[in-house]
Design a protein around this motif. Structure first.
Motif, PDB file in Angstrom:
ATOM      1  N   THR A 172    -116.749 -53.693  -6.373  1.00 35.47           N
ATOM      2  CA  THR A 172    -115.485 -53.801  -5.647  1.00 35.47           C
ATOM      3  C   THR A 172    -115.279 -55.210  -5.111  1.00 35.47           C
ATOM      4  OG1 THR A 172    -115.675 -51.477  -5.013  1.00 35.47           O
ATOM      5  CG2 THR A 172    -114.128 -52.820  -3.759  1.00 35.47           C
ATOM      6  N   ASN A 173    -116.361 -55.836  -4.634  1.00 40.54           N
ATOM      7  CA  ASN A 173    -116.260 -57.215  -4.141  1.00 40.54           C
ATOM      8  C   ASN A 173    -115.905 -58.189  -5.263  1.00 40.54           C
ATOM      9  OD1 ASN A 173    -116.764 -56.593  -1.501  1.00 40.54           O
ATOM     10  ND2 ASN A 173    -118.947 -57.009  -1.616  1.00 40.54           N
ATOM     11  N   HIS A 174    -116.434 -57.975  -6.457  1.00 40.82           N
ATOM     12  CA  HIS A 174    -116.093 -58.851  -7.582  1.00 40.82           C
ATOM     13  C   HIS A 174    -114.629 -58.701  -7.976  1.00 40.82           C
ATOM     14  CE1 HIS A 174    -119.942 -60.610  -8.318  1.00 40.82           C
ATOM     15  NE2 HIS A 174    -120.532 -59.439  -8.445  1.00 40.82           N
ATOM     16  N   ILE A 175    -114.126 -57.488  -7.949  1.00 43.96           N
ATOM     17  CA  ILE A 175    -112.710 -57.267  -8.255  1.00 43.96           C
ATOM     18  C   ILE A 175    -111.837 -57.908  -7.178  1.00 43.96           C
ATOM     19  CG2 ILE A 175    -110.928 -55.484  -8.466  1.00 43.96           C
ATOM     20  CD1 ILE A 175    -113.134 -53.716  -9.761  1.00 43.96           C
ATOM     21  N   ALA A 176    -112.230 -57.751  -5.915  1.00 44.64           N
ATOM     22  CA  ALA A 176    -111.479 -58.370  -4.818  1.00 44.64           C
ATOM     23  C   ALA A 176    -111.520 -59.894  -4.921  1.00 44.64           C
ATOM     24  CB  ALA A 176    -112.046 -57.908  -3.475  1.00 44.64           C
ATOM     25  N   PHE A 177    -112.654 -60.448  -5.348  1.00 51.65           N
ATOM     26  CA  PHE A 177    -112.777 -61.897  -5.525  1.00 51.65           C
ATOM     27  C   PHE A 177    -111.808 -62.391  -6.595  1.00 51.65           C
ATOM     28  CE2 PHE A 177    -114.883 -65.541  -7.602  1.00 51.65           C
ATOM     29  CZ  PHE A 177    -114.875 -66.420  -6.531  1.00 51.65           C
ATOM     30  N   ALA A 178    -111.716 -61.657  -7.703  1.00 51.11           N
ATOM     31  CA  ALA A 178    -110.786 -62.042  -8.769  1.00 51.11           C
ATOM     32  C   ALA A 178    -109.336 -61.963  -8.288  1.00 51.11           C
ATOM     33  CB  ALA A 178    -110.992 -61.144  -9.982  1.00 51.11           C
ATOM     34  N   LEU A 179    -109.010 -60.945  -7.518  1.00 50.09           N
ATOM     35  CA  LEU A 179    -107.650 -60.827  -6.992  1.00 50.09           C
ATOM     36  C   LEU A 179    -107.342 -61.936  -5.990  1.00 50.09           C
ATOM     37  CD1 LEU A 179    -107.360 -56.968  -6.544  1.00 50.09           C
ATOM     38  CD2 LEU A 179    -106.161 -58.392  -8.190  1.00 50.09           C
ATOM     39  N   LEU A 180    -108.310 -62.283  -5.163  1.00 49.25           N
ATOM     40  CA  LEU A 180    -108.100 -63.369  -4.209  1.00 49.25           C
ATOM     41  C   LEU A 180    -107.880 -64.702  -4.917  1.00 49.25           C
ATOM     42  CD1 LEU A 180    -110.541 -62.608  -1.282  1.00 49.25           C
ATOM     43  CD2 LEU A 180    -108.097 -62.937  -1.128  1.00 49.25           C
ATOM     44  N   CYS A 181    -108.616 -64.930  -5.987  1.00 43.73           N
ATOM     45  CA  CYS A 181    -108.404 -66.170  -6.752  1.00 43.73           C
ATOM     46  C   CYS A 181    -107.003 -66.206  -7.346  1.00 43.73           C
ATOM     47  CB  CYS A 181    -109.458 -66.302  -7.851  1.00 43.73           C
ATOM     48  SG  CYS A 181    -111.096 -66.678  -7.231  1.00 43.73           S
ATOM     49  N   SER A 182    -106.522 -65.074  -7.832  1.00 46.95           N
ATOM     50  CA  SER A 182    -105.164 -65.016  -8.375  1.00 46.95           C
ATOM     51  C   SER A 182    -104.120 -65.253  -7.289  1.00 46.95           C
ATOM     52  CB  SER A 182    -104.921 -63.655  -9.025  1.00 46.95           C
ATOM     53  OG  SER A 182    -105.833 -63.436 -10.057  1.00 46.95           O
ATOM     54  N   ILE A 183    -104.334 -64.674  -6.118  1.00 44.21           N
ATOM     55  CA  ILE A 183    -103.391 -64.851  -5.018  1.00 44.21           C
ATOM     56  C   ILE A 183    -103.366 -66.311  -4.558  1.00 44.21           C
ATOM     57  CG2 ILE A 183    -102.982 -64.242  -2.600  1.00 44.21           C
ATOM     58  CD1 ILE A 183    -104.015 -61.413  -3.330  1.00 44.21           C
ATOM     59  N   VAL A 184    -104.540 -66.928  -4.467  1.00 38.94           N
ATOM     60  CA  VAL A 184    -104.616 -68.335  -4.061  1.00 38.94           C
ATOM     61  C   VAL A 184    -103.918 -69.216  -5.093  1.00 38.94           C
ATOM     62  CG1 VAL A 184    -106.225 -70.259  -3.702  1.00 38.94           C
ATOM     63  CG2 VAL A 184    -106.660 -68.057  -2.643  1.00 38.94           C
ATOM     64  N   TYR A 185    -104.072 -68.899  -6.381  1.00 38.00           N
ATOM     65  CA  TYR A 185    -103.395 -69.671  -7.433  1.00 38.00           C
ATOM     66  C   TYR A 185    -101.876 -69.593  -7.267  1.00 38.00           C
ATOM     67  CZ  TYR A 185    -101.694 -71.124 -11.968  1.00 38.00           C
ATOM     68  OH  TYR A 185    -101.014 -71.764 -12.963  1.00 38.00           O
ATOM     69  N   VAL A 186    -101.366 -68.404  -7.039  1.00 39.30           N
ATOM     70  CA  VAL A 186     -99.915 -68.232  -6.887  1.00 39.30           C
ATOM     71  C   VAL A 186     -99.413 -68.980  -5.650  1.00 39.30           C
ATOM     72  CG1 VAL A 186     -98.111 -66.522  -6.408  1.00 39.30           C
ATOM     73  CG2 VAL A 186     -99.815 -66.076  -8.162  1.00 39.30           C
ATOM     74  N   ILE A 187    -100.168 -68.912  -4.562  1.00 37.56           N
ATOM     75  CA  ILE A 187     -99.758 -69.616  -3.347  1.00 37.56           C
ATOM     76  C   ILE A 187     -99.693 -71.117  -3.594  1.00 37.56           C
ATOM     77  CG2 ILE A 187    -100.512 -70.247  -1.016  1.00 37.56           C
ATOM     78  CD1 ILE A 187    -101.534 -67.344  -0.751  1.00 37.56           C
ATOM     79  N   PHE A 188    -100.730 -71.693  -4.202  1.00 40.55           N
ATOM     80  CA  PHE A 188    -100.725 -73.128  -4.455  1.00 40.55           C
ATOM     81  C   PHE A 188     -99.670 -73.508  -5.488  1.00 40.55           C
ATOM     82  CE2 PHE A 188    -104.884 -73.266  -2.389  1.00 40.55           C
ATOM     83  CZ  PHE A 188    -104.746 -74.435  -1.656  1.00 40.55           C
ATOM     84  N   TYR A 189     -99.412 -72.638  -6.460  1.00 36.97           N
ATOM     85  CA  TYR A 189     -98.377 -72.946  -7.445  1.00 36.97           C
ATOM     86  C   TYR A 189     -96.995 -72.949  -6.796  1.00 36.97           C
ATOM     87  CZ  TYR A 189     -95.689 -72.983 -11.730  1.00 36.97           C
ATOM     88  OH  TYR A 189     -94.821 -73.327 -12.718  1.00 36.97           O
ATOM     89  N   GLU A 190     -96.763 -72.020  -5.884  1.00 36.18           N
ATOM     90  CA  GLU A 190     -95.472 -71.988  -5.196  1.00 36.18           C
ATOM     91  C   GLU A 190     -95.290 -73.198  -4.281  1.00 36.18           C
ATOM     92  OE1 GLU A 190     -92.830 -69.906  -5.471  1.00 36.18           O
ATOM     93  OE2 GLU A 190     -93.891 -69.072  -7.187  1.00 36.18           O
TER      94      GLU A 190
END
Length: 77
Positions: free
Chosen positions: A21-39
């Motif tokens: 579950t932590n690995h899945i959450a880590f992948a989702l957090l990386c995706s969220i951080v990417y979207v934030i920095f892209y915006e």
């Protein structure tokens, strides 16, 4: 290595579930951080660099690899 014993999965299966579950959450957090920095910067290069800086300067990697729920709490916040 002298005192090494193999992991007993049937006795501690919930630990493996928490780590997965932590690995899945880590992948989702990386995706969220990417979207934030892209915006913010409107550049893929800066967004990827932002993800690398965020991951390398926080303890997310440590949280994702042990059986604590800090990574999941960070995702929910």
């Amino acid at each position: 290595m002298y005192y090494y014993t193999s992991f007993k999965f049937k006795d501690f299966g919930e630990v493996a579930a928490i780590v997965l579950t932590n690995h899945i959450a880590f992948a989702l957090l990386c995706s969220i951080v990417y979207v934030i920095f892209y915006e913010i910067f409107k550049s893929k290069i800066y967004a990827i660099f932002g993800v690398m800086v965020t991951v390398s300067s926080t303890s997310y990697l440590f949280w994702a690899s042990n059986a604590k729920d800090h990574e999941f709490c960070a995702l929910l916040l």
